[in-house]
Motif scaffolding. Structure first.
Motif, PDB file in Angstrom:
ATOM      1  N   LEU A 217       0.828  -1.203   0.000  1.00  0.00           N
ATOM      2  CA  LEU A 217       0.000   0.000   0.000  1.00  0.00           C
ATOM      3  C   LEU A 217       0.865   1.256   0.000  1.00  0.00           C
ATOM      4  O   LEU A 217       0.598   2.207  -0.752  1.00  0.00           O
ATOM      5  N   ALA A 218       1.917   1.268   0.815  1.00  0.00           N
ATOM      6  CA  ALA A 218       2.817   2.422   0.860  1.00  0.00           C
ATOM      7  C   ALA A 218       3.468   2.654  -0.500  1.00  0.00           C
ATOM      8  O   ALA A 218       3.556   3.798  -0.980  1.00  0.00           O
ATOM      9  N   PHE A 219       3.912   1.565  -1.130  1.00  0.00           N
ATOM     10  CA  PHE A 219       4.562   1.703  -2.440  1.00  0.00           C
ATOM     11  C   PHE A 219       3.610   2.284  -3.479  1.00  0.00           C
ATOM     12  O   PHE A 219       3.962   3.226  -4.206  1.00  0.00           O
ATOM     13  N   PHE A 220       2.394   1.760  -3.570  1.00  0.00           N
ATOM     14  CA  PHE A 220       1.473   2.221  -4.612  1.00  0.00           C
ATOM     15  C   PHE A 220       0.977   3.641  -4.337  1.00  0.00           C
ATOM     16  O   PHE A 220       0.708   4.398  -5.287  1.00  0.00           O
ATOM     17  N   LEU A 221       0.875   4.033  -3.077  1.00  0.00           N
ATOM     18  CA  LEU A 221       0.522   5.423  -2.770  1.00  0.00           C
ATOM     19  C   LEU A 221       1.626   6.366  -3.240  1.00  0.00           C
ATOM     20  O   LEU A 221       1.352   7.396  -3.866  1.00  0.00           O
ATOM     21  N   LEU A 222       2.872   6.012  -2.965  1.00  0.00           N
ATOM     22  CA  LEU A 222       3.992   6.851  -3.408  1.00  0.00           C
ATOM     23  C   LEU A 222       4.101   6.863  -4.930  1.00  0.00           C
ATOM     24  O   LEU A 222       4.374   7.910  -5.536  1.00  0.00           O
ATOM     25  N   LEU A 223       3.865   5.729  -5.555  1.00  0.00           N
ATOM     26  CA  LEU A 223       3.933   5.658  -7.010  1.00  0.00           C
ATOM     27  C   LEU A 223       2.883   6.564  -7.649  1.00  0.00           C
ATOM     28  O   LEU A 223       3.160   7.276  -8.617  1.00  0.00           O
ATOM     29  N   ALA A 224       1.672   6.553  -7.092  1.00  0.00           N
ATOM     30  CA  ALA A 224       0.608   7.410  -7.627  1.00  0.00           C
ATOM     31  C   ALA A 224       0.931   8.885  -7.409  1.00  0.00           C
ATOM     32  O   ALA A 224       0.770   9.716  -8.320  1.00  0.00           O
ATOM     33  N   GLY A 225       1.411   9.233  -6.209  1.00  0.00           N
ATOM     34  CA  GLY A 225       1.731  10.629  -5.929  1.00  0.00           C
ATOM     35  C   GLY A 225       2.859  11.153  -6.792  1.00  0.00           C
ATOM     36  O   GLY A 225       2.773  12.240  -7.383  1.00  0.00           O
ATOM     37  N   GLY A 227       3.776   9.821  -9.577  1.00  0.00           N
ATOM     38  CA  GLY A 227       3.307   9.755 -10.956  1.00  0.00           C
ATOM     39  C   GLY A 227       2.675  11.061 -11.394  1.00  0.00           C
ATOM     40  O   GLY A 227       2.841  11.500 -12.544  1.00  0.00           O
ATOM     41  N   PHE A 228       1.967  11.728 -10.477  1.00  0.00           N
ATOM     42  CA  PHE A 228       1.408  13.053 -10.775  1.00  0.00           C
ATOM     43  C   PHE A 228       2.532  14.067 -10.987  1.00  0.00           C
ATOM     44  O   PHE A 228       2.503  14.853 -11.934  1.00  0.00           O
ATOM     45  N   ALA A 232       3.167  11.283 -15.425  1.00  0.00           N
ATOM     46  CA  ALA A 232       3.130   9.970 -16.084  1.00  0.00           C
ATOM     47  C   ALA A 232       1.681   9.526 -16.210  1.00  0.00           C
ATOM     48  O   ALA A 232       0.922   9.593 -15.250  1.00  0.00           O
ATOM     49  N   ALA A 233       1.295   9.081 -17.414  1.00  0.00           N
ATOM     50  CA  ALA A 233      -0.071   8.577 -17.602  1.00  0.00           C
ATOM     51  C   ALA A 233      -0.259   7.352 -16.703  1.00  0.00           C
ATOM     52  O   ALA A 233       0.665   6.539 -16.555  1.00  0.00           O
ATOM     53  N   ALA A 261      13.510  17.387 -11.142  1.00  0.00           N
ATOM     54  CA  ALA A 261      13.584  17.275  -9.680  1.00  0.00           C
ATOM     55  C   ALA A 261      12.766  16.088  -9.192  1.00  0.00           C
ATOM     56  O   ALA A 261      13.190  15.353  -8.283  1.00  0.00           O
ATOM     57  N   SER A 262      11.610  15.889  -9.778  1.00  0.00           N
ATOM     58  CA  SER A 262      10.761  14.766  -9.378  1.00  0.00           C
ATOM     59  C   SER A 262      11.405  13.435  -9.722  1.00  0.00           C
ATOM     60  O   SER A 262      11.310  12.466  -8.964  1.00  0.00           O
ATOM     61  N   PHE A 263      12.087  13.381 -10.874  1.00  0.00           N
ATOM     62  CA  PHE A 263      12.778  12.146 -11.231  1.00  0.00           C
ATOM     63  C   PHE A 263      13.935  11.850 -10.289  1.00  0.00           C
ATOM     64  O   PHE A 263      14.249  10.692 -10.015  1.00  0.00           O
ATOM     65  N   ALA A 264      14.585  12.895  -9.781  1.00  0.00           N
ATOM     66  CA  ALA A 264      15.669  12.683  -8.818  1.00  0.00           C
ATOM     67  C   ALA A 264      15.161  11.933  -7.602  1.00  0.00           C
ATOM     68  O   ALA A 264      15.787  10.972  -7.131  1.00  0.00           O
ATOM     69  N   ILE A 265      14.027  12.352  -7.088  1.00  0.00           N
ATOM     70  CA  ILE A 265      13.541  11.711  -5.866  1.00  0.00           C
ATOM     71  C   ILE A 265      12.871  10.375  -6.157  1.00  0.00           C
ATOM     72  O   ILE A 265      12.900   9.462  -5.339  1.00  0.00           O
ATOM     73  N   VAL A 266      12.262  10.224  -7.334  1.00  0.00           N
ATOM     74  CA  VAL A 266      11.714   8.911  -7.711  1.00  0.00           C
ATOM     75  C   VAL A 266      12.838   7.886  -7.772  1.00  0.00           C
ATOM     76  O   VAL A 266      12.719   6.776  -7.250  1.00  0.00           O
ATOM     77  N   PHE A 267      13.945   8.252  -8.396  1.00  0.00           N
ATOM     78  CA  PHE A 267      15.087   7.343  -8.489  1.00  0.00           C
ATOM     79  C   PHE A 267      15.606   7.003  -7.087  1.00  0.00           C
ATOM     80  O   PHE A 267      15.855   5.845  -6.748  1.00  0.00           O
ATOM     81  N   ARG A 268      15.777   8.037  -6.257  1.00  0.00           N
ATOM     82  CA  ARG A 268      16.314   7.830  -4.912  1.00  0.00           C
ATOM     83  C   ARG A 268      15.398   6.952  -4.066  1.00  0.00           C
ATOM     84  O   ARG A 268      15.845   6.017  -3.403  1.00  0.00           O
TER      85      ARG A 268
END
Length: 506
Positions: A217-225, A227-228, A232-233, A261-268
């Motif tokens: 649940l934590a992973f998919f919540l972060l992925l959705a947030g 993703g905005f 990302a579609a 900037a968002s990609f930096a934190i997604v990667f991290r």
């Protein structure tokens, strides 16, 4: 016990961030003291100089030295962060430079020009904080600093209906996505008892056996947030309206700097929390990578196919950005292995190519707006016959966006595709190839208008010197990355060390 107090000696490591803070405060005070009738173009030059000085501090900190940990594990200065900071500062500097003397009254009212320039600095600072975050709290502070200033920048065209609509959607959806991210972070804190990325990762192995559903649940919540934030579609619906409503320099900032900037934190986060350490070789680990690959494929497919129907240039570039988000997600979605460990190099190379070709595209759009007042594809009609140099520069930018040979965009996509094939994700490579072919149609619509259509009004092409210089800088960088890609990759590899600069294993 970790040192949680900032020492005076630590301030030397915060030179890039402090430069932007001081410059923004000084510019804000000067703006308050100057009369409304005073020309505020000088703020553009002041902002540009502060960005260059900040970048110089970052360059001085590059190298094989040990990462610096400030405030315990909260703020991490390593070459992962430094490289991303250079990308952010380069993008912000080019956008600032091309806007000097190029913005019309209806884009940014003259009285608000100073605000535009000094709000770009804290927005960039927020992205830099995100890149250096080693803790969820620091991450969120940087994210909100970037988000809130972006909301204000989008809403600066107060008399424009599209701007008001876009700003409203951006604030509402941005607030919801930030809340979703915070909700996902709260689960990670509950599972680990810590907000430090390394400590969360250490605790997830045990948490998977007893509370696996909460971890998912934590992973998919972060992925959705997130993703905005990266558009990302299917989390992209805000982008076309916001891009269309904002003034062009701000649209360029959202498309390039905010996304980087968002990609930096997604990667991290995706690697630092969910893809290394005790979670490796578990079903959850494979599910994380599958979810990221699926999101990348959806973004590539929807972004390119919806762009086929667009005639408004900002909306077209918005959907092009969605597709490029998919390409940029691929290096994150395919796991490091003994045969493939250049994920970061692939991401940064294409991110640099994306930066130059998109800022170049928005520079062309600004030239078009100054000349015809149009933002439609048809406004490019006959550009080659009215301004051959600008048309040729536009062709180079478009060829790079389409991913054709001898451009930065081509080698960026090629390296990412080869990386996915090395990890045996052939279906993802097939999606990349197929959607890139689809993109040829709408990208070549630019060339068709410039060379095969006539502008019956023969409208003069007007531009400013900073705008023209920015366009040609982007063209030159695109060609350099196309003719000498190995040099760019070698530079990244020389600075970045996987184990030292990305992984934060406790």
């Amino acid at each position: 016990m970790e040192q949680l107090r900032l020492q005076v000696t630590d301030l030397a490591f915060l030179g890039p961030e402090l430069t932007l803070v001081i410059a923004a405060v000084v510019m804000a005070l000067l703006d308050l003291m100057l009369p409304e009738s005073k020309n505020r173009t000088v703020f553009g030059w002041f902002s540009l100089i502060s960005l260059i000085v900040s970048a110089a501090f970052v360059v001085a900190g590059l190298g094989p030295s040990e990462p610096k940990q400030l405030l315990g594990l909260s703020y991490r200065i390593d070459d992962f962060a430094n490289i991303f900071k250079l990308v952010l500062l380069t993008g912000a500097a080019l956008i600032t430079f091309m806007s000097i003397g190029s913005m019309k009254e209806e884009d940014i009212p003259r009285v608000h020009v100073g605000e535009f320039y000094y709000l770009l600095l804290p927005a960039t600072l927020g992205g830099m904080i995100m890149a250096s975050s080693g803790d969820l709290i620091t991450l969120y502070v940087g994210l909100e600093l970037l988000s809130i200033t972006s909301y204000i920048l989008v809403a600066m065209r107060k008399k424009n209906t599209l701007s008001n609509e876009g700003a409203f959607k951006y604030i509402v959806l941005g607030g919801i996505s930030s809340a979703i991210i915070l909700y996902g972070m709260s689960f990670l804190y509950g599972l680990s008892g810590s907000t430090a990325i390394s400590e969360i990762n250490s605790a997830l192995g045990e948490a998977l056996t007893s509370m696996g559903a909460i971890v998912y649940l934590a992973f998919f919540l972060l992925l959705a947030g997130f993703g905005f934030k990266i558009a990302a579609a299917p989390f992209h619906t805000w982008a076309p309206d916001v891009y269309q409503g904002a003034s062009t320099p701000i649209t360029a900032f959202l498309a390039v700097v905010s996304k980087a900037a968002s990609f930096a934190i997604v990667f991290r986060i995706m690697y630092g929390v969910f893809a290394i350490g005790p979670v490796m070789d578990t079903p959850f680990h494979q599910d994380v990578l599958t979810a990221l690959m699926t999101l990348a494929a959806i973004a590539m497919i929807l972004g390119n196919f919806i762009a086929l129907r667009q005639k408004q240039l900002k909306r077209l570039l918005a959907y092009s950005g969605v597709a490029n988000t998919g390409y940029l997600l691929v290096p994150i979605a395919v796991q490091f292995s003994l045969t493939h460990y250049t994920n970061f190099d692939e991401l940064i190379f294409y991110l640099l190519a994306y930066l130059f070709m998109n800022i170049g595209a928005f520079a062309v759009l600004m030239i078009l707006e100054r000349s015809t007042g149009e933002e439609e594809l048809s406004g490019l009609a006959g550009l080659y016959f009215r301004a051959p140099g600008t048309a040729i520069a536009t062709v180079v930018i478009i060829l790079s966006l389409a991913g054709l040979p001898m451009t930065g965009g081509f080698f960026g996509k090629l390296y990412i595709m080869l990386g996915s094939m090395q990890t045996h994700h052939y279906w993802l490579s097939a999606v990349m190839i197929g959607t890139s072919v689809v993109s040829f149609y709408y990208y070549f619509g630019f060339i068709r208008q410039m060379f095969m259509r006539s502008d019956y009004e023969a409208r003069e092409v007007r531009t400013s010197m900073p705008l023209s210089i920015t366009l040609w800088i982007c063209v030159a960088a695109t060609l350099v990355m196309g003719f000498y890609p190995q040099g760019v990759l070698a530079g990244i590899e020389k600075v970045f060390t996987l184990q030292q600069d990305l992984f934060m294993l406790k």
